[in-house]
Design a protein around this motif. Structure first.
Motif, short mmCIF file in Angstrom:
data_model
loop_
_atom_site.label_atom_id
_atom_site.label_comp_id
_atom_site.label_asym_id
_atom_site.label_seq_id
_atom_site.Cartn_x
_atom_site.Cartn_y
_atom_site.Cartn_z
N THR A 155 0.83 -1.21 0.00
CA THR A 155 0.00 0.00 0.00
C THR A 155 0.86 1.25 0.00
OG1 THR A 155 -1.76 -1.14 1.20
CG2 THR A 155 -1.81 1.26 1.22
N THR A 156 1.96 1.21 0.78
CA THR A 156 2.88 2.36 0.83
C THR A 156 3.54 2.59 -0.52
OG1 THR A 156 3.32 2.01 3.19
CG2 THR A 156 4.92 3.32 1.95
N VAL A 157 3.93 1.49 -1.19
CA VAL A 157 4.52 1.61 -2.52
C VAL A 157 3.52 2.26 -3.48
CG1 VAL A 157 5.44 0.36 -4.51
CG2 VAL A 157 6.03 -0.38 -2.19
N SER A 158 2.26 1.84 -3.39
CA SER A 158 1.21 2.43 -4.24
C SER A 158 1.06 3.92 -3.97
CB SER A 158 -0.14 1.72 -4.01
OG SER A 158 -0.08 0.39 -4.43
N ARG A 159 1.15 4.28 -2.69
CA ARG A 159 1.03 5.70 -2.34
C ARG A 159 2.19 6.51 -2.92
NH1 ARG A 159 -0.80 4.97 4.01
NH2 ARG A 159 -3.02 4.59 3.58
N VAL A 160 3.38 5.93 -2.90
CA VAL A 160 4.54 6.62 -3.48
C VAL A 160 4.35 6.79 -4.98
CG1 VAL A 160 7.00 6.43 -3.96
CG2 VAL A 160 6.14 5.83 -1.69
N LEU A 161 3.91 5.73 -5.63
CA LEU A 161 3.70 5.77 -7.08
C LEU A 161 2.65 6.80 -7.47
CD1 LEU A 161 3.78 1.95 -7.91
CD2 LEU A 161 5.51 3.65 -8.54
N ASN A 162 1.67 7.01 -6.59
CA ASN A 162 0.59 7.95 -6.87
C ASN A 162 0.82 9.32 -6.24
OD1 ASN A 162 -1.56 6.35 -8.38
ND2 ASN A 162 -1.22 5.01 -6.63
N ASN A 163 2.07 9.55 -5.75
CA ASN A 163 2.43 10.84 -5.16
C ASN A 163 1.51 11.24 -4.01
OD1 ASN A 163 4.64 11.43 -6.96
ND2 ASN A 163 3.12 11.86 -8.56
N HIS A 164 1.16 10.26 -3.22
CA HIS A 164 0.33 10.53 -2.05
C HIS A 164 1.11 11.39 -1.05
CE1 HIS A 164 -2.28 9.88 1.42
NE2 HIS A 164 -3.17 9.36 0.59
N PRO A 165 0.51 12.45 -0.53
CA PRO A 165 1.26 13.38 0.34
C PRO A 165 1.65 12.79 1.69
CG PRO A 165 -1.08 13.94 0.30
CD PRO A 165 -0.88 12.89 -0.73
N HIS A 166 0.92 11.79 2.17
CA HIS A 166 1.17 11.28 3.52
C HIS A 166 2.17 10.11 3.53
CE1 HIS A 166 -3.06 13.04 4.30
NE2 HIS A 166 -2.12 13.92 4.61
N VAL A 167 3.34 10.36 2.93
CA VAL A 167 4.45 9.40 2.99
C VAL A 167 5.70 10.22 3.32
CG1 VAL A 167 5.83 7.71 1.74
CG2 VAL A 167 3.38 7.92 1.24
N ASN A 168 6.44 9.81 4.37
CA ASN A 168 7.59 10.64 4.76
C ASN A 168 8.71 10.56 3.71
OD1 ASN A 168 9.72 8.62 5.48
ND2 ASN A 168 8.23 8.00 7.04
N LYS A 169 9.56 11.55 3.74
CA LYS A 169 10.58 11.73 2.70
C LYS A 169 11.53 10.55 2.61
CE LYS A 169 14.13 15.01 1.16
NZ LYS A 169 14.83 16.29 1.49
N ASP A 170 11.99 10.01 3.75
CA ASP A 170 12.94 8.90 3.75
C ASP A 170 12.34 7.65 3.12
OD1 ASP A 170 14.84 10.48 4.93
OD2 ASP A 170 14.42 9.77 6.98
N THR A 171 11.09 7.37 3.47
CA THR A 171 10.41 6.20 2.91
C THR A 171 10.23 6.37 1.41
OG1 THR A 171 9.20 5.81 4.97
CG2 THR A 171 8.30 4.82 2.97
N ARG A 172 9.82 7.57 1.01
CA ARG A 172 9.61 7.85 -0.42
C ARG A 172 10.92 7.64 -1.20
NH1 ARG A 172 5.48 10.56 -2.58
NH2 ARG A 172 4.87 11.37 -0.52
N ASN A 173 12.04 8.17 -0.65
CA ASN A 173 13.33 8.01 -1.32
C ASN A 173 13.76 6.56 -1.40
OD1 ASN A 173 13.51 10.78 -1.67
ND2 ASN A 173 14.76 11.11 0.16
N LYS A 174 13.51 5.79 -0.33
CA LYS A 174 13.88 4.37 -0.30
C LYS A 174 13.12 3.59 -1.37
CE LYS A 174 15.80 0.61 1.34
NZ LYS A 174 17.24 0.35 1.12
N VAL A 175 11.83 3.85 -1.47
CA VAL A 175 10.99 3.16 -2.47
C VAL A 175 11.47 3.50 -3.87
CG1 VAL A 175 8.68 3.02 -3.46
CG2 VAL A 175 8.97 2.96 -0.97
N HIS A 176 11.75 4.76 -4.13
CA HIS A 176 12.22 5.16 -5.45
C HIS A 176 13.56 4.51 -5.78
CE1 HIS A 176 9.17 7.86 -6.87
NE2 HIS A 176 9.21 8.61 -5.77
N GLN A 177 14.41 4.35 -4.76
CA GLN A 177 15.72 3.71 -4.95
C GLN A 177 15.54 2.25 -5.39
OE1 GLN A 177 18.33 3.83 -1.50
NE2 GLN A 177 19.53 2.11 -2.28
N ILE A 178 14.66 1.53 -4.69
CA ILE A 178 14.41 0.12 -5.02
C ILE A 178 13.77 -0.01 -6.41
CG2 ILE A 178 13.13 -1.96 -4.36
CD1 ILE A 178 15.49 -1.22 -2.50
#
Length: 321
Positions: free
Chosen positions: A16-39
């Motif tokens: 679900t968190t990965v989906s939120r990152v992909l959809n630019n959901h605002p409620h994801v912290n910066k570190d998590t967002r960067n980690k997901v994009h890295q993977i």
């Protein structure tokens, strides 16, 4: 090929968190967002666009149904639609159907399957009842004058436009006037034929079927029309043609002498009619395309009529007594 679950596992987060990152959901912290994009980058993960669209509830894709893309009539509509679509960050999908009902139905099915957000129908063969049955899946606008419909409509009065052109020729002394259409069973052709027959009846002019020509739309059709005219028992002194390009093709087929004794009125006010100085009926196709797009965002049913104007040029002459 990597999938969303693998990305989530390696990033140490939920799918679900990965989906939120992909959809630019605002409620994801910066570190998590960067980690997901890295993977995602390491795995060269390509998101399933259809799945993302289903989550978002929209595709930002607008379908446009046209019969042919090589008709300037439709290309101008597309230009107007595409212009405003780009401004709204939407993309267009063209369905060139050749008036095949099955292909028109495919466009409607894509709307049903949420592969399109909405649909614009510029010309059709399928029934209005069938089109209306798909309104539950998304907004649809159509370039046609339809009474008592739940569709958005933008239209011109083909009857009035054709009749006005005929009346202009009548005032200049013409009585044997030809009528040229494309598809005889289309709503626009039905209106134009009705105008032609009513005009003849009102002025006590015999309706001659040999002066009604159909299936002419392109520039090259003008040459064929010229050959057909030469075979008629009654050679008309004037003609009204539902396409500027066919009118231009006919005009170019005439000799210099014939041009001085034969009046031509085209339709649409295409650039070629300006270049050849052909009298025509102006149809604001580009603006109509813009309106067809804008109607899609209106919650209430809208019906917009555009006026037409006769543009008098040098292809029409007063008949000598």
């Amino acid at each position: 090929m990597a999938n969303l679950k693998e990305v989530a596992k390696l990033a140490g987060v939920s799918p679900t968190t990965v989906s939120r990152v992909l959809n630019n959901h605002p409620h994801v912290n910066k570190d998590t967002r960067n980690k997901v994009h890295q993977i995602i980058e390491e795995l060269n993960y390509i998101p399933n666009i259809n799945a993302i669209n289903l989550i978002k509830g929209k595709t930002n894709l607008i379908g446009i149904v046209i019969p042919f893309s090589n008709y300037p009539y439709f290309s101008q509509l597309i230009q107007g639609i595409s212009e405003v679509a780009t401004q709204k960050n939407k993309k267009v999908v063209l369905f060139q159907t050749s008036y095949d009902s099955k292909q028109e139905l495919e466009a409607l099915e894509m709307l049903k399957l949420k592969q399109l957000d909405s649909l614009i129908i510029c010309s059709r063969n399928i029934s209005i009842a069938t089109i209306e049955s798909y309104l539950q899946y998304g907004p649809i606008s159509i370039f046609e004058n339809i009474k008592n419909t739940t569709l958005h409509t933008t239209y011109i009065d083909h009857y009035h436009a054709f009749k006005h052109a005929l009346q202009y020729l009548y005032k200049l002394g013409h009585r044997d006037i030809g009528c040229v259409i494309n598809r005889r069973n289309s709503s626009s052709s039905i209106q134009r034929l009705s105008a032609y027959k009513d005009f003849c009846l009102e002025h006590h002019i015999p309706i001659k079927e040999e002066l009604i020509f159909e299936n002419y739309a392109l520039l090259e059709d003008g040459k064929a029309l010229y050959e057909s005219l030469k075979k008629t028992k009654t050679i008309p002194s004037a003609i009204v043609i539902s396409s500027d390009h066919t009118a231009a093709g006919l005009y170019l087929s005439l000799s210099e002498t014939e041009r001085k004794n034969f009046s031509i009125i085209g339709f649409e006010n295409q650039e070629i009619s300006t270049l050849l100085n052909i009298t025509t009926v102006d149809i604001p196709l580009h603006t109509i395309g813009i309106q067809l797009f804008k109607q899609l965002s209106n919650n209430s049913i809208t019906q917009t009529k555009f006026d037409t104007h006769l543009i008098k040029r040098h292809s029409v002459f007063k008949l000598k007594d």
